[in-house]
Design a protein around this motif. Structure first.
Motif, short mmCIF file in Angstrom:
data_model
loop_
_atom_site.label_atom_id
_atom_site.label_comp_id
_atom_site.label_asym_id
_atom_site.label_seq_id
_atom_site.Cartn_x
_atom_site.Cartn_y
_atom_site.Cartn_z
N SER A 180 72.25 -38.75 -8.24
CA SER A 180 72.98 -38.01 -7.21
C SER A 180 73.32 -38.89 -6.01
O SER A 180 74.33 -38.68 -5.35
CB SER A 180 72.20 -36.78 -6.77
OG SER A 180 70.87 -37.10 -6.53
N LEU A 181 72.49 -39.90 -5.74
CA LEU A 181 72.76 -40.79 -4.60
C LEU A 181 74.01 -41.64 -4.82
O LEU A 181 74.58 -42.19 -3.88
CB LEU A 181 71.56 -41.69 -4.33
CG LEU A 181 70.48 -41.06 -3.46
CD1 LEU A 181 69.27 -41.96 -3.36
CD2 LEU A 181 71.01 -40.73 -2.07
N PHE B 20 77.38 -38.24 -5.48
CA PHE B 20 77.94 -37.45 -4.38
C PHE B 20 78.76 -38.30 -3.40
O PHE B 20 79.85 -37.86 -3.00
CB PHE B 20 76.85 -36.64 -3.68
CG PHE B 20 76.36 -35.51 -4.55
CD1 PHE B 20 77.23 -34.48 -4.93
CD2 PHE B 20 75.05 -35.47 -5.01
CE1 PHE B 20 76.79 -33.45 -5.74
CE2 PHE B 20 74.62 -34.44 -5.83
CZ PHE B 20 75.48 -33.42 -6.19
N PRO B 21 78.30 -39.48 -3.01
CA PRO B 21 79.17 -40.32 -2.19
C PRO B 21 80.50 -40.64 -2.89
O PRO B 21 81.56 -40.60 -2.28
CB PRO B 21 78.35 -41.61 -2.00
CG PRO B 21 76.95 -41.21 -2.22
CD PRO B 21 76.97 -40.08 -3.17
N ALA C 201 82.01 -38.79 -5.18
CA ALA C 201 82.81 -37.57 -5.15
C ALA C 201 83.43 -37.36 -3.78
O ALA C 201 84.61 -37.01 -3.66
CB ALA C 201 81.96 -36.36 -5.53
N GLY C 202 82.65 -37.60 -2.72
CA GLY C 202 83.15 -37.45 -1.36
C GLY C 202 84.31 -38.38 -1.08
O GLY C 202 85.33 -37.98 -0.52
N ILE D 147 81.44 -32.76 -10.60
CA ILE D 147 80.07 -32.47 -10.19
C ILE D 147 79.41 -31.42 -11.10
O ILE D 147 78.27 -31.60 -11.55
CB ILE D 147 80.02 -31.98 -8.72
CG1 ILE D 147 80.48 -33.10 -7.76
CG2 ILE D 147 78.62 -31.49 -8.34
CD1 ILE D 147 79.53 -34.27 -7.68
#
Lengths: 159, 177
Positions: free
Chosen positions: A90-91, A94-95, A97-98, A114
Protein backbone atom coordinates in the motif's frame (compact mmCIF):
# COMPACT_ATOMS: atom_id res chain seq x y z
CA UNK A 1 6.76 -2.54 12.29
CA UNK A 2 3.31 -2.40 13.94
CA UNK A 3 2.60 -5.76 12.31
CA UNK A 4 5.67 -7.42 13.78
CA UNK A 5 4.94 -6.05 17.26
CA UNK A 6 1.28 -7.13 17.10
CA UNK A 7 2.05 -10.66 15.97
CA UNK A 8 4.99 -11.32 18.30
CA UNK A 9 3.18 -9.69 21.22
CA UNK A 10 0.15 -11.88 20.65
CA UNK A 11 2.35 -14.95 20.25
CA UNK A 12 4.19 -14.18 23.50
CA UNK A 13 1.00 -13.85 25.52
CA UNK A 14 -0.63 -16.96 24.03
CA UNK A 15 2.54 -19.02 24.36
CA UNK A 16 3.02 -18.19 28.06
CA UNK A 17 -0.66 -18.94 28.78
CA UNK A 18 -0.42 -22.22 26.89
CA UNK A 19 2.79 -23.30 28.64
CA UNK A 20 1.28 -22.59 32.05
CA UNK A 21 -1.77 -24.68 31.25
CA UNK A 22 -0.07 -27.64 29.64
CA UNK A 23 3.40 -28.26 28.27
CA UNK A 24 2.22 -31.37 26.43
CA UNK A 25 -0.48 -29.53 24.52
CA UNK A 26 1.90 -26.68 23.67
CA UNK A 27 4.27 -29.21 22.16
CA UNK A 28 1.43 -30.60 20.13
CA UNK A 29 0.58 -27.10 18.85
CA UNK A 30 4.17 -26.70 17.64
CA UNK A 31 3.92 -30.03 15.85
CA UNK A 32 0.76 -28.91 14.07
CA UNK A 33 2.45 -25.62 13.14
CA UNK A 34 5.52 -27.38 11.74
CA UNK A 35 3.46 -29.77 9.67
CA UNK A 36 1.29 -26.99 8.27
CA UNK A 37 4.36 -24.88 7.46
CA UNK A 38 5.99 -27.74 5.58
CA UNK A 39 2.81 -28.29 3.59
CA UNK A 40 2.50 -24.61 2.70
CA UNK A 41 6.18 -24.06 1.86
CA UNK A 42 6.01 -24.85 -1.89
CA UNK A 43 3.06 -22.54 -2.56
CA UNK A 44 4.67 -19.91 -0.35
CA UNK A 45 7.85 -19.98 -2.43
CA UNK A 46 5.83 -19.92 -5.65
CA UNK A 47 3.92 -16.84 -4.55
CA UNK A 48 7.18 -15.13 -3.54
CA UNK A 49 8.64 -15.75 -6.97
CA UNK A 50 5.54 -14.61 -8.85
CA UNK A 51 5.25 -11.45 -6.74
CA UNK A 52 8.87 -10.63 -7.55
CA UNK A 53 8.37 -11.27 -11.26
CA UNK A 54 5.20 -9.19 -11.60
CA UNK A 55 6.63 -6.27 -9.61
CA UNK A 56 9.92 -6.47 -11.48
CA UNK A 57 8.13 -6.24 -14.84
CA UNK A 58 5.30 -3.89 -13.83
CA UNK A 59 7.21 -1.09 -12.14
CA UNK A 60 5.30 2.04 -11.00
CA UNK A 61 6.67 3.81 -14.12
CA UNK A 62 5.37 1.08 -16.43
CA UNK A 63 1.96 1.16 -14.75
CA UNK A 64 1.67 4.93 -15.08
CA UNK A 65 2.61 4.80 -18.74
CA UNK A 66 -0.01 2.08 -19.32
CA UNK A 67 -2.83 3.62 -17.30
CA UNK A 68 -2.06 7.33 -17.44
CA UNK A 69 -1.71 7.60 -21.21
CA UNK A 70 -5.41 7.67 -21.99
CA UNK A 71 -8.40 8.45 -19.83
CA UNK A 72 -10.98 6.26 -21.57
CA UNK A 73 -12.71 3.00 -20.90
CA UNK A 74 -9.66 0.98 -21.99
CA UNK A 75 -7.56 2.62 -19.29
CA UNK A 76 -10.11 1.62 -16.63
CA UNK A 77 -10.16 -2.02 -17.74
CA UNK A 78 -6.38 -2.08 -17.97
CA UNK A 79 -6.11 -0.61 -14.46
CA UNK A 80 -8.53 -3.25 -13.16
CA UNK A 81 -6.55 -6.08 -14.74
CA UNK A 82 -3.22 -4.78 -13.43
CA UNK A 83 -4.75 -4.34 -9.97
CA UNK A 84 -6.18 -7.85 -10.02
CA UNK A 85 -2.92 -9.51 -10.99
CA UNK A 86 -0.36 -7.66 -8.90
CA UNK A 87 0.30 -7.50 -5.18
CA UNK A 88 1.62 -4.01 -4.57
CA UNK A 89 2.37 -2.83 -1.03
CA UNK A 90 0.00 0.00 0.00
CA UNK A 91 2.93 2.37 0.60
CA UNK A 92 3.71 2.12 -3.12
CA UNK A 93 0.18 1.70 -4.51
CA UNK A 94 -1.57 4.68 -2.92
CA UNK A 95 1.06 7.32 -3.77
CA UNK A 96 1.06 5.92 -7.32
CA UNK A 97 -2.73 6.12 -7.50
CA UNK A 98 -2.64 9.67 -6.12
CA UNK A 99 -0.13 10.86 -8.69
CA UNK A 100 -2.04 9.17 -11.54
CA UNK A 101 -5.19 10.95 -10.41
CA UNK A 102 -3.42 14.32 -10.42
CA UNK A 103 -1.92 13.66 -13.83
CA UNK A 104 -5.33 13.17 -15.43
CA UNK A 105 -6.55 9.60 -14.86
CA UNK A 106 -10.27 9.41 -14.02
CA UNK A 107 -11.64 8.55 -10.58
CA UNK A 108 -13.18 5.42 -12.11
CA UNK A 109 -9.80 4.22 -13.37
CA UNK A 110 -8.10 4.85 -10.03
CA UNK A 111 -10.94 3.18 -8.08
CA UNK A 112 -10.79 0.19 -10.42
CA UNK A 113 -7.05 -0.11 -9.79
CA UNK A 114 -7.34 0.18 -5.99
CA UNK A 115 -10.43 -2.02 -5.54
CA UNK A 116 -9.16 -4.87 -7.71
CA UNK A 117 -5.74 -4.56 -6.08
CA UNK A 118 -7.17 -5.21 -2.64
CA UNK A 119 -10.07 -7.54 -3.53
CA UNK A 120 -8.54 -9.83 -6.14
CA UNK A 121 -5.23 -11.66 -5.79
CA UNK A 122 -4.08 -13.60 -8.82
CA UNK A 123 -0.48 -13.92 -7.65
CA UNK A 124 -1.48 -15.18 -4.22
CA UNK A 125 -3.93 -17.70 -5.73
CA UNK A 126 -1.55 -20.70 -5.39
CA UNK A 127 -1.55 -20.21 -1.60
CA UNK A 128 -5.27 -19.57 -1.47
CA UNK A 129 -5.98 -22.74 -3.46
CA UNK A 130 -3.68 -24.77 -1.21
CA UNK A 131 -5.42 -23.53 1.95
CA UNK A 132 -9.03 -23.07 0.86
CA UNK A 133 -9.51 -25.12 -2.31
CA UNK A 134 -10.03 -24.42 -6.02
CA UNK A 135 -13.67 -23.58 -5.88
CA UNK A 136 -13.47 -21.11 -2.99
CA UNK A 137 -10.52 -19.30 -4.59
CA UNK A 138 -12.12 -19.10 -8.02
CA UNK A 139 -15.44 -17.86 -6.63
CA UNK A 140 -13.92 -15.34 -4.23
CA UNK A 141 -11.65 -13.81 -6.84
CA UNK A 142 -14.10 -13.73 -9.74
CA UNK A 143 -16.97 -12.36 -7.63
CA UNK A 144 -14.46 -9.95 -6.07
CA UNK A 145 -13.47 -8.74 -9.54
CA UNK A 146 -17.10 -8.10 -10.52
CA UNK A 147 -17.73 -6.34 -7.20
CA UNK A 148 -14.59 -4.24 -7.64
CA UNK A 149 -15.67 -3.08 -11.10
CA UNK A 150 -19.14 -2.23 -9.78
CA UNK A 151 -17.63 -0.22 -6.93
CA UNK A 152 -15.36 1.60 -9.38
CA UNK A 153 -18.37 2.42 -11.57
CA UNK A 154 -20.35 3.83 -8.64
CA UNK A 155 -17.36 5.82 -7.37
CA UNK A 156 -16.69 7.21 -10.83
CA UNK A 157 -20.30 8.33 -11.09
CA UNK A 158 -20.44 9.88 -7.61
CA UNK A 159 -17.04 11.59 -7.28
CA UNK B 1 11.07 -37.85 -6.25
CA UNK B 2 8.05 -36.95 -4.11
CA UNK B 3 9.87 -33.90 -2.84
CA UNK B 4 10.65 -32.75 -6.39
CA UNK B 5 7.01 -33.14 -7.36
CA UNK B 6 5.95 -31.13 -4.33
CA UNK B 7 8.33 -28.32 -5.24
CA UNK B 8 7.58 -28.39 -8.97
CA UNK B 9 6.10 -24.88 -9.14
CA UNK B 10 8.92 -23.11 -7.24
CA UNK B 11 11.45 -24.90 -9.47
CA UNK B 12 9.53 -23.73 -12.55
CA UNK B 13 9.59 -20.17 -11.24
CA UNK B 14 13.33 -20.46 -10.63
CA UNK B 15 13.78 -21.35 -14.32
CA UNK B 16 11.79 -18.27 -15.33
CA UNK B 17 14.16 -16.19 -13.19
CA UNK B 18 17.18 -17.79 -14.90
CA UNK B 19 15.69 -17.10 -18.35
CA UNK B 20 14.98 -13.52 -17.34
CA UNK B 21 18.54 -13.11 -16.05
CA UNK B 22 19.87 -14.11 -19.49
CA UNK B 23 17.55 -12.01 -21.67
CA UNK B 24 16.45 -9.15 -19.44
CA UNK B 25 19.10 -8.78 -16.73
CA UNK B 26 17.82 -5.48 -15.31
CA UNK B 27 14.28 -6.83 -14.89
CA UNK B 28 15.74 -9.96 -13.31
CA UNK B 29 17.69 -7.90 -10.80
CA UNK B 30 14.61 -5.88 -9.88
CA UNK B 31 12.49 -9.02 -9.53
CA UNK B 32 15.10 -10.74 -7.37
CA UNK B 33 15.33 -7.74 -5.07
CA UNK B 34 11.54 -7.66 -4.64
CA UNK B 35 11.45 -11.40 -3.97
CA UNK B 36 14.26 -11.06 -1.44
CA UNK B 37 12.38 -8.23 0.29
CA UNK B 38 9.21 -10.29 0.55
CA UNK B 39 11.19 -13.32 1.67
CA UNK B 40 12.60 -11.36 4.61
CA UNK B 41 9.10 -10.23 5.55
CA UNK B 42 7.72 -13.77 5.29
CA UNK B 43 10.58 -15.25 7.30
CA UNK B 44 9.70 -12.87 10.11
CA UNK B 45 5.91 -13.18 9.98
CA UNK B 46 5.14 -16.75 8.91
CA UNK B 47 6.63 -18.72 11.86
CA UNK B 48 4.76 -16.86 14.65
CA UNK B 49 1.53 -16.97 12.63
CA UNK B 50 1.75 -20.73 12.17
CA UNK B 51 2.52 -21.27 15.85
CA UNK B 52 -0.50 -19.11 16.77
CA UNK B 53 -2.56 -21.24 14.42
CA UNK B 54 -1.31 -24.40 16.10
CA UNK B 55 -2.20 -23.00 19.53
CA UNK B 56 -5.65 -22.02 18.27
CA UNK B 57 -6.15 -25.49 16.83
CA UNK B 58 -5.34 -27.03 20.23
CA UNK B 59 -6.97 -24.64 22.69
CA UNK B 60 -10.04 -23.07 21.13
CA UNK B 61 -12.93 -25.55 21.19
CA UNK B 62 -15.00 -26.10 18.08
CA UNK B 63 -18.29 -25.05 19.65
CA UNK B 64 -16.84 -21.62 20.59
CA UNK B 65 -15.83 -20.89 16.99
CA UNK B 66 -19.20 -22.14 15.83
CA UNK B 67 -20.94 -19.83 18.29
CA UNK B 68 -18.84 -16.77 17.41
CA UNK B 69 -18.35 -17.25 13.69
CA UNK B 70 -20.70 -20.04 12.58
CA UNK B 71 -23.72 -19.70 10.34
CA UNK B 72 -25.93 -19.02 13.39
CA UNK B 73 -23.74 -16.18 14.63
CA UNK B 74 -25.63 -13.48 12.67
CA UNK B 75 -24.59 -9.85 13.09
CA UNK B 76 -22.18 -10.75 15.88
CA UNK B 77 -20.27 -13.05 13.51
CA UNK B 78 -20.09 -10.34 10.85
CA UNK B 79 -18.79 -7.77 13.34
CA UNK B 80 -16.17 -10.14 14.80
CA UNK B 81 -14.93 -11.20 11.35
CA UNK B 82 -14.72 -7.60 10.20
CA UNK B 83 -12.93 -6.45 13.38
CA UNK B 84 -10.41 -9.31 13.27
CA UNK B 85 -9.67 -8.54 9.62
CA UNK B 86 -8.97 -4.84 10.08
CA UNK B 87 -6.31 -5.36 12.79
CA UNK B 88 -2.72 -4.65 11.70
CA UNK B 89 -1.68 -8.25 11.20
CA UNK B 90 0.31 -8.39 7.98
CA UNK B 91 -0.18 -9.41 4.36
CA UNK B 92 -3.10 -11.44 3.03
CA UNK B 93 -1.23 -14.69 2.43
CA UNK B 94 -0.89 -15.00 6.19
CA UNK B 95 -4.68 -15.10 6.45
CA UNK B 96 -5.28 -18.08 4.12
CA UNK B 97 -4.07 -20.87 6.44
CA UNK B 98 -5.76 -19.10 9.36
CA UNK B 99 -9.05 -18.98 7.48
CA UNK B 100 -8.73 -22.66 6.60
CA UNK B 101 -8.38 -23.63 10.24
CA UNK B 102 -11.33 -21.42 11.26
CA UNK B 103 -13.47 -23.05 8.54
CA UNK B 104 -12.49 -26.49 9.82
CA UNK B 105 -13.59 -25.37 13.27
CA UNK B 106 -17.03 -24.39 12.05
CA UNK B 107 -16.85 -20.75 10.94
CA UNK B 108 -19.33 -19.87 8.18
CA UNK B 109 -18.20 -19.13 4.63
CA UNK B 110 -19.91 -15.71 4.67
CA UNK B 111 -17.96 -14.68 7.75
CA UNK B 112 -14.68 -15.98 6.36
CA UNK B 113 -15.16 -14.04 3.10
CA UNK B 114 -15.77 -10.92 5.19
CA UNK B 115 -12.71 -11.74 7.31
CA UNK B 116 -10.44 -12.20 4.27
CA UNK B 117 -11.93 -9.18 2.50
CA UNK B 118 -11.48 -6.82 5.46
CA UNK B 119 -7.98 -8.19 5.92
CA UNK B 120 -7.09 -7.30 2.34
CA UNK B 121 -9.18 -4.22 1.65
CA UNK B 122 -10.08 -2.50 4.94
CA UNK B 123 -6.93 -2.74 7.07
CA UNK B 124 -6.51 0.20 9.44
CA UNK B 125 -2.85 1.06 8.62
CA UNK B 126 -3.65 0.79 4.92
CA UNK B 127 -6.64 3.14 5.29
CA UNK B 128 -4.35 5.76 6.86
CA UNK B 129 -2.11 5.71 3.78
CA UNK B 130 -5.16 5.81 1.51
CA UNK B 131 -6.61 8.89 3.28
CA UNK B 132 -3.27 10.63 2.98
CA UNK B 133 -2.93 10.12 -0.78
CA UNK B 134 -6.50 9.87 -2.08
CA UNK B 135 -8.46 11.86 0.48
CA UNK B 136 -11.07 11.12 3.10
CA UNK B 137 -14.06 11.20 0.71
CA UNK B 138 -12.58 8.63 -1.68
CA UNK B 139 -11.48 6.40 1.21
CA UNK B 140 -14.79 6.47 3.11
CA UNK B 141 -16.86 5.82 0.00
CA UNK B 142 -14.63 2.89 -0.98
CA UNK B 143 -14.77 1.60 2.61
CA UNK B 144 -18.58 1.57 2.72
CA UNK B 145 -19.04 0.10 -0.76
CA UNK B 146 -16.39 -2.57 -0.14
CA UNK B 147 -18.02 -3.64 3.11
CA UNK B 148 -21.43 -4.01 1.42
CA UNK B 149 -19.81 -5.92 -1.45
CA UNK B 150 -18.07 -8.31 0.96
CA UNK B 151 -21.32 -9.18 2.74
CA UNK B 152 -23.02 -9.81 -0.62
CA UNK B 153 -20.16 -11.87 -2.07
CA UNK B 154 -19.92 -13.85 1.18
CA UNK B 155 -23.63 -14.63 1.25
CA UNK B 156 -23.61 -15.65 -2.40
CA UNK B 157 -20.56 -17.89 -1.92
CA UNK B 158 -22.11 -19.56 1.11
CA UNK B 159 -25.23 -20.24 -0.96
CA UNK B 160 -23.24 -21.71 -3.87
CA UNK B 161 -20.78 -23.75 -1.80
CA UNK B 162 -23.57 -25.20 0.34
CA UNK B 163 -25.40 -26.49 -2.70
CA UNK B 164 -22.27 -27.75 -4.38
CA UNK B 165 -19.45 -28.18 -1.84
CA UNK B 166 -15.84 -28.47 -2.95
CA UNK B 167 -15.52 -32.23 -2.50
CA UNK B 168 -11.82 -32.32 -3.34
CA UNK B 169 -11.04 -29.78 -0.61
CA UNK B 170 -13.23 -31.59 1.93
CA UNK B 171 -11.48 -34.91 1.20
CA UNK B 172 -8.15 -33.20 1.71
CA UNK B 173 -9.18 -31.97 5.16
CA UNK B 174 -10.20 -35.44 6.23
CA UNK B 175 -6.78 -36.66 5.06
CA UNK B 176 -5.07 -34.21 7.37
CA UNK B 177 -6.94 -35.24 10.47
Amino acid sequence: MATIITIYGLLGICLVASLIKSREKTKKAFKIAGKALFKTAPSLLTVLGIVGLTLGILTPETISSLVGAEAGFTATILAAVIGAITLIPSLVAFPLAGSLLRSGATVMTISAFITTLVMVGVVTAPMEIKALGNKFTLLRNSLGFIAALTIAGIMGALL
Amino acid sequence: MGLLKKFKSPVLIAFVFIGLAIWMPSTATRSSLVTLDYFKEMALIIPPVFILMGLMEIWIPKDKIQKWLGSESGMKGVVISFALGTLPTGPLYVAFPMTASLLRKGASITNMVIFLGSWAALKIPQLMVEIKFLGIVFTSLRFILTFIALVLVGTLMEFILRRKPDQEWLDNIIDER
